[in-house]
Design an enzyme around this catalytic site. Structure first.
Site, PDB file in Angstrom:
ATOM      1  N   LYS A  51       0.853  -1.190   0.000  1.00  0.00           N
ATOM      2  CA  LYS A  51       0.000   0.000   0.000  1.00  0.00           C
ATOM      3  C   LYS A  51       0.885   1.235   0.000  1.00  0.00           C
ATOM      4  O   LYS A  51       1.815   1.350   0.805  1.00  0.00           O
ATOM      5  CB  LYS A  51      -0.858  -0.032   1.268  1.00  0.00           C
ATOM      6  CG  LYS A  51      -1.621   1.242   1.535  1.00  0.00           C
ATOM      7  CD  LYS A  51      -2.531   1.018   2.703  1.00  0.00           C
ATOM      8  CE  LYS A  51      -3.078   2.296   3.246  1.00  0.00           C
ATOM      9  NZ  LYS A  51      -4.024   2.079   4.320  1.00  0.00           N
TER      10      LYS A  51
HETATM   11  C1  R5P Z   1      -2.368   4.516   8.559  1.00  0.00           C
HETATM   12  O1  R5P Z   1      -2.766   5.384   9.274  1.00  0.00           O
HETATM   13  C2  R5P Z   1      -3.294   3.542   8.133  1.00  0.00           C
HETATM   14  O2  R5P Z   1      -2.742   2.366   7.602  1.00  0.00           O
HETATM   15  C3  R5P Z   1      -4.383   4.018   7.214  1.00  0.00           C
HETATM   16  O3  R5P Z   1      -5.229   2.956   7.099  1.00  0.00           O
HETATM   17  C4  R5P Z   1      -3.922   4.469   5.858  1.00  0.00           C
HETATM   18  O4  R5P Z   1      -3.072   5.561   5.897  1.00  0.00           O
HETATM   19  C5  R5P Z   1      -5.077   4.684   4.866  1.00  0.00           C
HETATM   20  O5  R5P Z   1      -5.926   5.614   5.234  1.00  0.00           O
HETATM   21  P1  R5P Z   1      -6.094   7.018   4.531  1.00  0.00           P
HETATM   22  O6  R5P Z   1      -6.855   6.783   3.251  1.00  0.00           O
HETATM   23  O7  R5P Z   1      -6.852   7.781   5.526  1.00  0.00           O
HETATM   24  O8  R5P Z   1      -4.727   7.572   4.228  1.00  0.00           O
END
Ligand code: R5P
Length: 264
Positions: free
Chosen positions: A172
């Site tokens: 990710k």
């Molecule tokens: C980190 O804070 C987490 O893995 C979140 O799930 C990730 O950053 C994704 O969330 P967002 O779309 O709010 O950036």
């Protein structure tokens, strides 16, 4: 690859098009009751029917998600720090036994390349991959770069490639210019985070561009649950991920759905 691992991956990525709409609601693990997720159950429940996968910690999963729910779970298993301290100083917070007991489809861990505890987080990933390979559980590596580094293709591709080399099954990262280069140099499924809340049309553009440039899905949080119209937003993101909508079409849908959400 093993049958169990492939089966779990097919629960995360829809076999019909190989894509996923993952709803990220794990932010509390270092941010506490962050805006939009103050009452996790209230935020998560109306969104679940539109997500393919839920990214969550075990505490919120146990207390706020109905076990009868069919939603596949990617469990956040790293942490140990807070917004008050050095974020990269993470360790593993959940055992493999508990992940199995919770019947998860995958686990997620952060790596912080270019940060103070880079080595520690990369070795955390390596250890987790070794453990999860034994049980056929995919590992999603969440990439973060050092505070003074731009989230650009140079640093994000470094991060994504390292995660891939260590053995992450899904990576990710953030969308950026030349995103296609990141995808090409990291031969694993890539999903994008939404990042900080931005206007809905911009977030839809981000999702559309990422998929166009090779991402296999989104793992979006704040741009959904911090929207004034979270259900309209997740349904519009879904139209991009699964119905090949352009961001313009998705924004038309968002405006239509938000009127209904407001009235309901
Ligand atoms: C980190 O804070 C987490 O893995 C979140 O799930 C990730 O950053 C994704 O969330 P967002 O779309 O709010 O950036």
């Amino acid at each position: 690859m093993s049958w169990g691992l492939d089966n779990r991956l097919s629960r995360i990525f829809q076999p019909s098009n190989g894509r996923t709409l993952m709803l990220a609601v794990d932010h509390g693990y270092f941010q506490g009751p962050t805006s939009g997720l103050e009452v996790p159950k209230d935020a998560i429940t109306p969104l679940l029917p539109y997500a393919d996968t839920l990214m969550v910690t075990r505490g919120v999963l146990r207390r706020c998600v109905d076990p009868n729910s069919k939603i596949p779970v990617v469990l956040r298993v790293s942490g140990g720090t807070s917004i008050l301290k050095e974020l990269s100083n993470e360790g593993l917070t959940t055992s493999i036994e508990d992940a199995i007991r919770l019947n998860v489809s995958g686990v997620a861990i952060s790596i912080f390349v270019g940060s103070e505890y880079e080595r520690q987080t990369l070795l955390n990933l390596s250890k987790l991959v070794d453990t999860c390979e034994r049980y056929g559980i995919p590992v999603l590596a969440v990439t973060a770069v050092g505070r003074d580094m731009n989230r650009d293709a140079r640093y994000l591709s470094l991060c994504c490639r390292i995660a891939t080399e260590i053995g992450a099954h899904i990576v990710k990262t953030y969308y950026c210019e030349n995103f296609d280069k990141i995808v090409k140099s990291s031969p694993v499924p890539i999903v994008i985070a939404g990042g900080k809340k931005i206007p809905e049309k911009a977030a839809l553009d981000l999702a559309y561009n990422a998929l166009r440039d090779g991402a296999l899905g989104v793992d979006m949080g704040r741009n959904i649950f911090q929207s004034k119209y979270p259900v309209a937003m997740i349904r519009s993101v879904r139209a991009i991920v699964h119905e090949n909508a352009t961001s313009k079409e998705a924004f038309v849908l968002f405006n239509k759905l938000r009127r209904k959400e407001k009235d309901s």
